[in-house]
Write a protein that holds these residues in place. Structure first.
Motif, PDB file in Angstrom:
ATOM      1  N   ILE A  72     -24.989  -8.921  38.858  1.00 43.82           N
ATOM      2  CA  ILE A  72     -26.253  -9.370  38.270  1.00 43.82           C
ATOM      3  C   ILE A  72     -27.339  -8.301  38.282  1.00 43.82           C
ATOM      4  O   ILE A  72     -28.293  -8.390  37.527  1.00 43.82           O
ATOM      5  N   SER A  73     -27.196  -7.279  39.131  1.00 41.19           N
ATOM      6  CA  SER A  73     -28.231  -6.255  39.228  1.00 41.19           C
ATOM      7  C   SER A  73     -28.428  -5.494  37.923  1.00 41.19           C
ATOM      8  O   SER A  73     -29.529  -5.047  37.631  1.00 41.19           O
ATOM      9  N   PHE A  74     -27.368  -5.342  37.167  1.00 38.87           N
ATOM     10  CA  PHE A  74     -27.457  -4.555  35.948  1.00 38.87           C
ATOM     11  C   PHE A  74     -27.333  -5.415  34.693  1.00 38.87           C
ATOM     12  O   PHE A  74     -27.153  -4.914  33.604  1.00 38.87           O
ATOM     13  N   GLN A  75     -27.442  -6.687  34.884  1.00 38.52           N
ATOM     14  CA  GLN A  75     -27.365  -7.624  33.777  1.00 38.52           C
ATOM     15  C   GLN A  75     -28.774  -7.794  33.190  1.00 38.52           C
ATOM     16  O   GLN A  75     -29.748  -7.864  33.912  1.00 38.52           O
ATOM     17  N   LYS A  76     -28.847  -7.838  31.889  1.00 37.26           N
ATOM     18  CA  LYS A  76     -30.143  -8.054  31.258  1.00 37.26           C
ATOM     19  C   LYS A  76     -30.572  -9.496  31.464  1.00 37.26           C
ATOM     20  O   LYS A  76     -29.783 -10.418  31.327  1.00 37.26           O
ATOM     21  N   LEU A  77     -31.842  -9.661  31.798  1.00 38.04           N
ATOM     22  CA  LEU A  77     -32.379 -11.000  31.980  1.00 38.04           C
ATOM     23  C   LEU A  77     -32.610 -11.633  30.613  1.00 38.04           C
ATOM     24  O   LEU A  77     -33.059 -10.976  29.687  1.00 38.04           O
ATOM     25  N   LYS A  78     -32.297 -12.912  30.523  1.00 33.41           N
ATOM     26  CA  LYS A  78     -32.489 -13.647  29.270  1.00 33.41           C
ATOM     27  C   LYS A  78     -33.557 -14.702  29.514  1.00 33.41           C
ATOM     28  O   LYS A  78     -33.263 -15.790  30.006  1.00 33.41           O
ATOM     29  N   PHE A  79     -34.795 -14.331  29.198  1.00 31.25           N
ATOM     30  CA  PHE A  79     -35.892 -15.266  29.415  1.00 31.25           C
ATOM     31  C   PHE A  79     -35.873 -16.345  28.345  1.00 31.25           C
ATOM     32  O   PHE A  79     -35.639 -16.070  27.177  1.00 31.25           O
ATOM     33  N   GLN A  80     -36.098 -17.561  28.816  1.00 33.53           N
ATOM     34  CA  GLN A  80     -36.194 -18.703  27.921  1.00 33.53           C
ATOM     35  C   GLN A  80     -37.101 -19.734  28.568  1.00 33.53           C
ATOM     36  O   GLN A  80     -37.307 -19.719  29.779  1.00 33.53           O
ATOM     37  N   GLU A  81     -37.623 -20.614  27.781  1.00 33.00           N
ATOM     38  CA  GLU A  81     -38.490 -21.657  28.321  1.00 33.00           C
ATOM     39  C   GLU A  81     -37.639 -22.884  28.644  1.00 33.00           C
ATOM     40  O   GLU A  81     -36.776 -23.276  27.866  1.00 33.00           O
ATOM     41  N   PHE A  82     -37.881 -23.461  29.823  1.00 31.22           N
ATOM     42  CA  PHE A  82     -37.163 -24.675  30.230  1.00 31.22           C
ATOM     43  C   PHE A  82     -37.987 -25.424  31.267  1.00 31.22           C
ATOM     44  O   PHE A  82     -38.909 -24.879  31.868  1.00 31.22           O
ATOM     45  N   ASN A  83     -37.622 -26.673  31.460  1.00 29.58           N
ATOM     46  CA  ASN A  83     -38.308 -27.515  32.419  1.00 29.58           C
ATOM     47  C   ASN A  83     -37.622 -27.380  33.775  1.00 29.58           C
ATOM     48  O   ASN A  83     -36.429 -27.678  33.901  1.00 29.58           O
ATOM     49  N   SER A  84     -38.344 -26.928  34.784  1.00 27.80           N
ATOM     50  CA  SER A  84     -37.732 -26.703  36.092  1.00 27.80           C
ATOM     51  C   SER A  84     -37.261 -28.003  36.750  1.00 27.80           C
ATOM     52  O   SER A  84     -36.303 -27.992  37.517  1.00 27.80           O
ATOM     53  N   VAL A  85     -37.882 -29.135  36.423  1.00 27.64           N
ATOM     54  CA  VAL A  85     -37.426 -30.412  36.979  1.00 27.64           C
ATOM     55  C   VAL A  85     -36.034 -30.749  36.444  1.00 27.64           C
ATOM     56  O   VAL A  85     -35.187 -31.282  37.182  1.00 27.64           O
ATOM     57  N   ASP A  86     -35.760 -30.390  35.192  1.00 30.55           N
ATOM     58  CA  ASP A  86     -34.425 -30.616  34.632  1.00 30.55           C
ATOM     59  C   ASP A  86     -33.390 -29.716  35.313  1.00 30.55           C
ATOM     60  O   ASP A  86     -32.261 -30.139  35.570  1.00 30.55           O
ATOM     61  N   LEU A  87     -33.792 -28.484  35.602  1.00 30.99           N
ATOM     62  CA  LEU A  87     -32.888 -27.550  36.275  1.00 30.99           C
ATOM     63  C   LEU A  87     -32.527 -28.068  37.666  1.00 30.99           C
ATOM     64  O   LEU A  87     -31.349 -28.100  38.042  1.00 30.99           O
ATOM     65  N   VAL A  88     -33.517 -28.504  38.421  1.00 33.19           N
ATOM     66  CA  VAL A  88     -33.264 -29.034  39.763  1.00 33.19           C
ATOM     67  C   VAL A  88     -32.381 -30.281  39.672  1.00 33.19           C
ATOM     68  O   VAL A  88     -31.426 -30.440  40.447  1.00 33.19           O
ATOM     69  N   GLY A  89     -32.668 -31.154  38.721  1.00 37.34           N
ATOM     70  CA  GLY A  89     -31.839 -32.344  38.530  1.00 37.34           C
ATOM     71  C   GLY A  89     -30.390 -31.994  38.227  1.00 37.34           C
ATOM     72  O   GLY A  89     -29.462 -32.611  38.759  1.00 37.34           O
ATOM     73  N   TYR A  90     -30.191 -30.981  37.385  1.00 29.88           N
ATOM     74  CA  TYR A  90     -28.841 -30.526  37.040  1.00 29.88           C
ATOM     75  C   TYR A  90     -28.100 -30.049  38.298  1.00 29.88           C
ATOM     76  O   TYR A  90     -26.930 -30.385  38.516  1.00 29.88           O
ATOM     77  N   ILE A  91     -28.779 -29.277  39.131  1.00 29.91           N
ATOM     78  CA  ILE A  91     -28.154 -28.754  40.351  1.00 29.91           C
ATOM     79  C   ILE A  91     -27.808 -29.900  41.296  1.00 29.91           C
ATOM     80  O   ILE A  91     -26.708 -29.951  41.850  1.00 29.91           O
TER      81      ILE A  91
END
Length: 176
Positions: A72-91
């Motif tokens: 991951i250190s040399f991987q390009k970051l892919k910024f996107q907009e998302f809802n962090s509550v949905d991310l936590v729910g998914y996890i």
């Protein structure tokens, strides 16, 4: 820079694989020692074997982390907009058994913001923090994990808090 990054990534990956082989062999030997000699060895020797097995498991995990870091250190970051509550729910939906078998109460909610970030990176960070909180609350009565966020003028500070045992002072310095 890209060539050096690829070379470094290959070096770390190769080194980690070379470390894994003797670690796996040593892990197998601890299993065999316990299986074949548990009735002969004194209890103290079996405890040492358990400690050795645990430490080898830790080393294996650290080797895996090293490979992941190189990836991951040399991987390009892919910024996107998302809802962090949905991310936590998914996890949380991905680890229901872990939460229910430990009777962990999870508190999080609507105050988690919509953000622009690398989704996969944030998923890894939240997942690791939540898993660490689950581990910290294993021997806690009424385990609780609270996931939240403080908003500042130009950034958000996320947190994952638990009511488990605190990290000892010496370890806290090396972790944080």
């Amino acid at each position: 820079v890209s060539k050096k990054g690829n070379d470094l990534q290959k070096f770390v990956h190769t080194t980690a694989k070379e470390l894994k082989t003797p670690v796996e062999k040593a892990q197998n030997l601890t299993v065999l020692l316990k299986k074949d000699f548990s009735t002969i060895f004194p209890q103290k020797a079996l405890e040492y074997i358990d400690k050795m097995s645990f430490n080898l498991h830790q080393m294996d995990g650290q080797t895996n982390d090293l490979v992941e870091l190189a990836r991951i250190s040399f991987q390009k970051l892919k910024f996107q907009e998302f809802n962090s509550v949905d991310l936590v729910g998914y996890i949380l939906k991905s680890i229901p058994g872990l939460l229910s078998e430990n009777h962990i109460k999870i508190i999080y909610g609507e105050k988690l913001p919509r953000i622009s970030a690398d989704y996969e990176g944030m998923k890894r960070v939240f997942f690791n923090l939540i898993i660490n909180a689950v581990k910290a609350t294993e021997k806690t009565e009424n385990p609780t994990i609270k996931i939240g966020c403080k908003e500042y003028s130009w950034f958000f500070e996320f947190y994952v808090k638990d009511n488990g045992a605190p990290i000892p002072g010496k370890q806290r310095k090396s972790i944080f």
